[in-house]
Design an enzyme around this catalytic site. Structure first.
Site, PDB file in Angstrom:
ATOM      1  N   SER A  54       3.161   9.081   0.593  1.00 33.43           N
ATOM      2  CA  SER A  54       4.251   8.513  -1.169  1.00 33.43           C
ATOM      3  C   SER A  54       3.218   7.253  -1.626  1.00 33.43           C
ATOM      4  O   SER A  54       2.564   6.132  -1.214  1.00 33.43           O
ATOM      5  CB  SER A  54       5.049   8.070   0.138  1.00 33.43           C
TER       6      SER A  54
ATOM      7  N   SER B 273       0.952  -0.832   0.514  1.00 31.46           N
ATOM      8  CA  SER B 273       0.106   0.357  -0.257  1.00 31.46           C
ATOM      9  C   SER B 273       0.479   1.004   0.138  1.00 31.46           C
ATOM     10  O   SER B 273       1.908   1.397   0.106  1.00 31.46           O
ATOM     11  CB  SER B 273      -0.726   0.236   1.448  1.00 31.46           C
ATOM     12  N   CYS B 274       0.450   2.575  -0.310  1.00 32.33           N
ATOM     13  CA  CYS B 274       0.742   3.633  -0.107  1.00 32.33           C
ATOM     14  C   CYS B 274       0.837   3.572   1.041  1.00 32.33           C
ATOM     15  O   CYS B 274       0.806   3.315   2.040  1.00 32.33           O
ATOM     16  CB  CYS B 274       0.178   4.568  -0.234  1.00 32.33           C
ATOM     17  N   GLY B 275       2.201   5.180   1.466  1.00 35.99           N
ATOM     18  CA  GLY B 275       3.185   5.412   2.248  1.00 35.99           C
ATOM     19  C   GLY B 275       2.350   6.354   3.185  1.00 35.99           C
ATOM     20  O   GLY B 275       1.419   7.722   2.069  1.00 35.99           O
TER      21      GLY B 275
END
Length: 231
Positions: free
Chosen positions: A226, A25-27
């Site tokens: 991110s 997943s995204c940060g």
């Protein structure tokens, strides 16, 4: 989890490896303060958190083009008043946001005229435009080739004295109409928050946008992101 991963062609649990710990997943990170005063230190801490999310962002084949990174903060009123180049109403009574515009001068001028016309139709007045300082040399080749012209749009309500969330309701309509009718993208357009983002890595966001390094850029909260593309 392990049987499902085996069924999907993933890796089963072996030795110290635990598939439950896999992440794709995204940060995301958030920094906030309980004190009543805004500060640039919140931006500094949020950008430091973003840099530590480098492993959560994808990078292009040129090894320098990010899948996307950004920061959202409260409206940095003191900073914007110092750099806008024109008078601004009281904080909360104006909205501002980055606008990604065509690089060609004639096309950009036409887009800005269309934006100002739509703003009038949505009972908003365009207070002015500001060219956002950027450093393209910090980007990868792919991102630099695709980079738009980046300007900040400032608007206020026309006659209704709307502010805060009431103004945001008007600017939300404006932003969506710009994207659909003009074809230009605005990361945000709000009286309460502002977003800086781009096709950058977590390490490139701050050097690409010198605004974020300005001590006058103050907030009480910041959210950084991110992007890790999963499509």
């Amino acid at each position: 989890m392990a049987p499902m991963l085996r069924h999907l062609g993933g890796h089963p649990e072996v030795g110290m490896y635990d598939p439950d710990l896999d992440r794709d997943s995204c940060g995301l990170a958030m920094v906030a303060t309980l004190r009543r005063s805004a500060g640039h230190d919140i931006v500094v801490q949020a950008l430091d958190a973003l840099r530590n999310l480098e492993h959560r962002g994808a990078v292009g084949s040129d090894a320098g083009t990010g899948d996307g990174a950004g920061i959202l903060t409260q409206m940095p009123d003191e900073f914007l008043r110092a750099v806008a180049g024109f008078p601004l109403p009281p904080v909360g009574a104006y909205a501002a946001g980055l606008t990604f515009l065509p690089v060609d001068d004639a096309e950009r001028a036409r887009a800005k005229r269309d934006i100002e016309r739509i703003a009038g139709e949505e009972r908003l007045t365009v207070l002015g435009w500001r060219e956002v300082p950027v450093r393209p040399e910090t980007l990868g080749d792919l991102a630099r080739a695709a980079m738009p012209a980046i300007e900040q749009l400032f608007v206020a309500s026309a006659g209704t004295q709307a502010s805060g969330i009431d103004l945001d309701r008007l600017t939300f309509r404006l932003r969506k109409r710009i994207e659909r009718e003009v074809g230009d993208y605005l990361p945000s357009l709000s009286a309460r928050t502002i977003t800086y983002k781009g096709m950058v890595t977590t390490l490139q966001l701050e050097p690409f946008y010198p605004d974020l390094s300005d001590e006058r850029f103050a907030t009480r909260l910041a959210i950084v992101h991110s992007r890790y593309s999963t499509n």
